[in-house]
Design an enzyme around this catalytic site. Structure first.
Site, mmCIF file in Angstrom:
data_model
loop_
_atom_site.group_PDB
_atom_site.id
_atom_site.type_symbol
_atom_site.label_atom_id
_atom_site.label_comp_id
_atom_site.label_asym_id
_atom_site.label_seq_id
_atom_site.Cartn_x
_atom_site.Cartn_y
_atom_site.Cartn_z
ATOM 1 N N GLY A 355 0.827 -1.199 0.000
ATOM 2 C CA GLY A 355 0.000 0.000 0.000
ATOM 3 C C GLY A 355 0.858 1.244 0.000
ATOM 4 N N ILE A 356 0.194 2.390 -0.123
ATOM 5 C CA ILE A 356 0.868 3.683 -0.151
ATOM 6 C C ILE A 356 0.345 4.520 1.003
ATOM 7 C CG2 ILE A 356 1.281 5.788 -1.477
ATOM 8 C CD1 ILE A 356 0.928 4.181 -4.002
ATOM 9 N N GLY A 357 1.257 5.009 1.840
ATOM 10 C CA GLY A 357 0.880 5.821 2.983
ATOM 11 C C GLY A 357 1.110 7.291 2.726
ATOM 12 N N TYR A 359 3.509 9.209 3.701
ATOM 13 C CA TYR A 359 4.883 9.622 3.453
ATOM 14 C C TYR A 359 5.686 8.601 2.659
ATOM 15 C CZ TYR A 359 4.754 13.773 6.367
ATOM 16 O OH TYR A 359 4.473 15.014 6.872
ATOM 17 N N GLY A 360 5.108 7.502 2.272
ATOM 18 C CA GLY A 360 5.881 6.528 1.521
ATOM 19 C C GLY A 360 5.071 5.304 1.158
ATOM 20 N N THR A 361 5.761 4.349 0.558
ATOM 21 C CA THR A 361 5.145 3.119 0.073
ATOM 22 C C THR A 361 5.596 1.948 0.938
ATOM 23 O OG1 THR A 361 5.220 4.019 -2.169
ATOM 24 C CG2 THR A 361 4.805 1.666 -1.953
ATOM 25 N N LYS A 376 8.803 0.014 4.790
ATOM 26 C CA LYS A 376 8.241 1.316 4.433
ATOM 27 C C LYS A 376 9.340 2.193 3.842
ATOM 28 C CE LYS A 376 5.841 5.295 6.462
ATOM 29 N NZ LYS A 376 5.326 5.865 7.727
ATOM 30 N N ASP A 472 -3.002 10.282 13.528
ATOM 31 C CA ASP A 472 -3.490 9.692 12.278
ATOM 32 C C ASP A 472 -4.141 8.339 12.554
ATOM 33 O OD1 ASP A 472 -3.998 9.803 9.571
ATOM 34 O OD2 ASP A 472 -2.124 8.819 9.018
#
Length: 708
Positions: A355-357, A359-361, A376, A472
């Site tokens: 997945g993609i967050g 600030y990064g993947t 990450k 978050d």
């Protein structure tokens, strides 16, 4: 007789004169010939052989006498400087491998100090057997064992960083190490080195372990005129004291800047690809746009360019030393080599992407010990990203809770920092609630996940000093392990709270639908901001709906607003996840309503009307333990999973939770029936304000003086 003698003398004189003329002609020929020979020799100098096996290096690098900077070509057809392998050459640097060696003497570094190259200040040498502490950082042996995979060195060895301070703000005057500098380090052994460089305009730092960065130059200053046309000449202050220089092609040109003149890069519209109308159209567009924008941005761009150019080298140097010191000092976190991370993810393959967050993947990876991990990779190459990764490392290494995701290590060798977490095979809570994974979770399991998550957040708020606010919290950041236990993840937006105040003024960050509305308007962060986000998660657990869904009616797009409306008007049953409504017993229905009431209080607009996370965790634990025994099979349909017989036999009116008893009335057609609350000691109900003075220790807020 005299006449004959005279004639002879005349002939002799003529012969002597002719002889002198011949001598003069011979001398002239020799002089002119020598000059011509020298000119011819100058035009036909010894060529530079830049080829070693399948590798070809540009001038001035090569492997023969005609090369200004000569390397050795080993039997394995690899470029070498003495016993050190050359790994890369750039327009200003030579990168040399320096593998760790427990017994390497400083004198063994002599080959790296040549007439045309030397190690720059953008290195940090790792020294052993030091008589005194160096000015750089001090690295623990465990850190080196993790990064370099050491097995043979003594674990009690004294490893210190030895660096040069970068006092110059000029890009073109980088300082160099010298053998004298290394000898004066008070250390007798040189273990290895770390090279660092700036990546990107904001001075992100990349660390290269077991590497040395050499700066190179040619003798003479730029006035020597060795650079070809269309080049940029850089003066170099060499460690030997004499002037040096480097030549490089201007932007838009290619070549080596010396023997291979710099030529302009060919445009696309040329030769067989020439289509006049197409190229003409592109040309008009490019020229028009360029001319229109150039005059507006030129002055501003030039100003910032000059400012960055002066400040970047020093900032890069200091940032690298800070990063190295912080990383080395935190020995509780393992440091993985970049090559191992790259191999674990199959080169960060799309197939391994989880997945993609923000600030990064995140990728799935398998380490050398066959352990599956979540990796990450932060995508921002700037100073904020560097601070972000160090912040997350500090946070995750300082907390310890069974329901917080565990940080296994990190990698800071390349421009993109990488964090390595424990792998959660059952995905996220969101995937199960949205049926993207599995057929749905039973209520008892949802309640357990909610309770564990609340305990983890309460731990961050109350057990850490200063408290940590997650900022978050959402269902995609709640992971499930092999046994479906909750693991709260992603501390990328975490900030340390301040003990002297109850709020922090900062820009709102988070995910739409979960963000505290008061925080979004007033820019005040507190523990109650996490409470609001968790209230949204509780609404997800009850309803199984998306947090933001534009396919729903306009007034129901936002799940938080929908939940507050339905719960406040007594219409909870209308929003219960249909998969939970297959066969509800009395306790299950009662507990759903009680959790809904708790979610309602968490979603209060004013922060002082919300409970604390400790209170939320305690109430959920009481609900979970009040009327059922967790004996279930996760393979069973959600609707067939009931509470225990003890809980089922109870009437709803007798189901006691703590000091509360909740009475669920029959649903009225107009859905306006109120929820009757019978409490032994508390007057608080769904409709009444949840005042922190009644049960919450957090009373010192900006809204504390507002009359109610």
């Amino acid at each position: 007789m005299l006449r004959s003698i005279f004639d002879f003398n005349q002939r002799s004189t003529k012969m002597v004169m002719i002889s002198h003329k011949l001598d003069l002609i011979l001398v002239f020929i020799i002089v002119i010939g020598g000059s011509i020979f020298r000119r011819v020799s100058a035009n036909f100098t010894v060529p530079c052989n830049g080829r070693c096996g399948g590798l070809t290096l540009p001038y001035p690098f090569g492997f023969s006498n005609g090369c200004s900077i000569r390397f050795d070509c080993s039997a394995a057809e690899k470029p070498m400087i003495g016993d050190f392998s050359v790994q890369n050459v750039t327009e200003n640097s030579i990168f040399v491998g320096l593998s760790h060696n427990c017994t390497r003497k400083i004198e063994d570094m002599n080959p790296l100090f040549g007439e045309n190259f030397a190690p720059t200040s953008e290195n940090s040498f790792l020294m052993e057997n030091c008589n005194r502490t160096t000015d750089g950082c001090s690295i623990k042996q465990k850190f080196l064992e993790n990064v370099l995979k050491l097995k043979s060195c003594d674990a009690t060895g004294n490893i210190s960083c030895f660096s040069l301070d970068s006092n110059s703000s000029s890009k073109n005057s980088a300082k160099f190490f010298s053998m004298k500098t290394l000898r004066n380090s008070s250390c007798s052994l040189l273990f290895s080195s770390i090279a660092f460089e700036s990546v990107g305009v904001n001075a992100g730092i990349a660390l290269e372990f077991e590497r040395v960065r050499l700066g190179w130059w040619l003798k003479g200053g730029c006035e020597s005129g060795t650079c070809a046309a269309n080049t940029d000449c850089t003066d170099v202050e060499t460690p030997h004291g004499y002037a040096g220089h480097r030549c490089s092609c201007l932007d838009g040109f290619h070549g080596d800047g010396y023997t291979n003149p710099c030529q302009r890069a060919l445009p696309e519209c040329r030769g067989s690809k020439l289509v006049w109308r197409h190229c003409r159209s592109n040309l008009i567009t490019i020229v028009g746009g360029t001319v229109g924008g150039a005059f507006l941005l030129a002055a501003l761009a030039f100003f910032f360019f000059c400012k960055r150019r002066r400040s970047t080298p020093l900032r890069s140097h200091l940032s690298a030393k800070r990063l190295l010191s912080e990383a080395a000092g935190n020995s509780s976190v393992a440091f993985f080599p970049y090559k191992e991370i790259e191999k674990a993810t199959d080169g960060f393959s799309e197939k391994q992407k989880l997945g993609i967050g923000a600030y990064g993947t995140v990728y799935r990876g398998k380490l050398q010990n066959d352990e599956w991990v979540a990796i990450k990779r932060l995508r921002h190459r700037d100073s904020e990203s560097l601070d972000q990764v160090m912040n997350e490392i500090k946070l995750l290494s300082s907390v310890s809770h069974p329901n917080l995701v565990r940080l296994l290590g990190c990698c800071i060798e390349q421009g993109d920092p990488v964090l390595v977490y424990e792998y959660m095979p059952n995905g996220t809570l969101s995937e199960h609630l949205q049926r993207d994974r599995g057929s749905g979770l039973p209520w008892t399991l949802r309640l357990t996940v909610a309770t564990q998550t609340a305990k983890a957040i309460a731990y961050l708020h109350s057990s850490m000093n200063p408290p940590i606010y997650h900022r978050d919290i959402k269902s995609t950041n709640i992971l499930l392990d092999y046994d479906f236990n909750s693991k709260v993840a992603d501390f990328g937006l975490s900030r340390l709270g301040m003990t002297e105040s109850s709020h922090i003024s900062t820009a709102p960050q988070g995910t739409p639908g979960y963000l505290d509305p008061q925080y979004h308007q007033c820019f005040h962060l507190s523990d109650k901001s996490d409470v609001y986000s968790f209230g949204v998660v509780l609404a997800e657990i009850i309803t199984g709906l998306k947090v933001v869904d534009f396919t729903r009616p306009h007034t129901e797009i936002n799940l938080a607003a929908l939940a507050v409306d339905k719960i406040g008007s007594g219409c909870i049953d209308e929003i219960i996840d249909p998969i939970l409504d297959l066969d509800l017993d009395a306790w299950t229905l009662s507990s759903i309503h009680t959790v809904a009431e708790l979610a309602f209080r968490c979603l209060a607009f004013h922060s002082d009307m919300r409970p604390t996370m400790t209170e939320v965790a305690d109430e959920l634990e009481q609900i979970r333990l009040s009327g059922w025994i967790p004996s279930m099979s996760l393979d069973s349909p959600a609707g067939s999973l009931r509470s225990s017989d003890r809980g089922s036999e109870r009437s709803v009116k007798q189901s006691s939770i703590g000091s509360r008893r909740v009475v669920i009335p029959q649903k009225q057609p107009d859905c306006l029936a109120s929820v009757e609350e019978i409490s032994d000691s508390s007057p608080i109900s769904v409709q009444d304000p949840w005042l922190s003075a009644q049960s919450s220790p957090s009373t010192n807020t900006l809204l504390g003086n507002i009359p109610r």
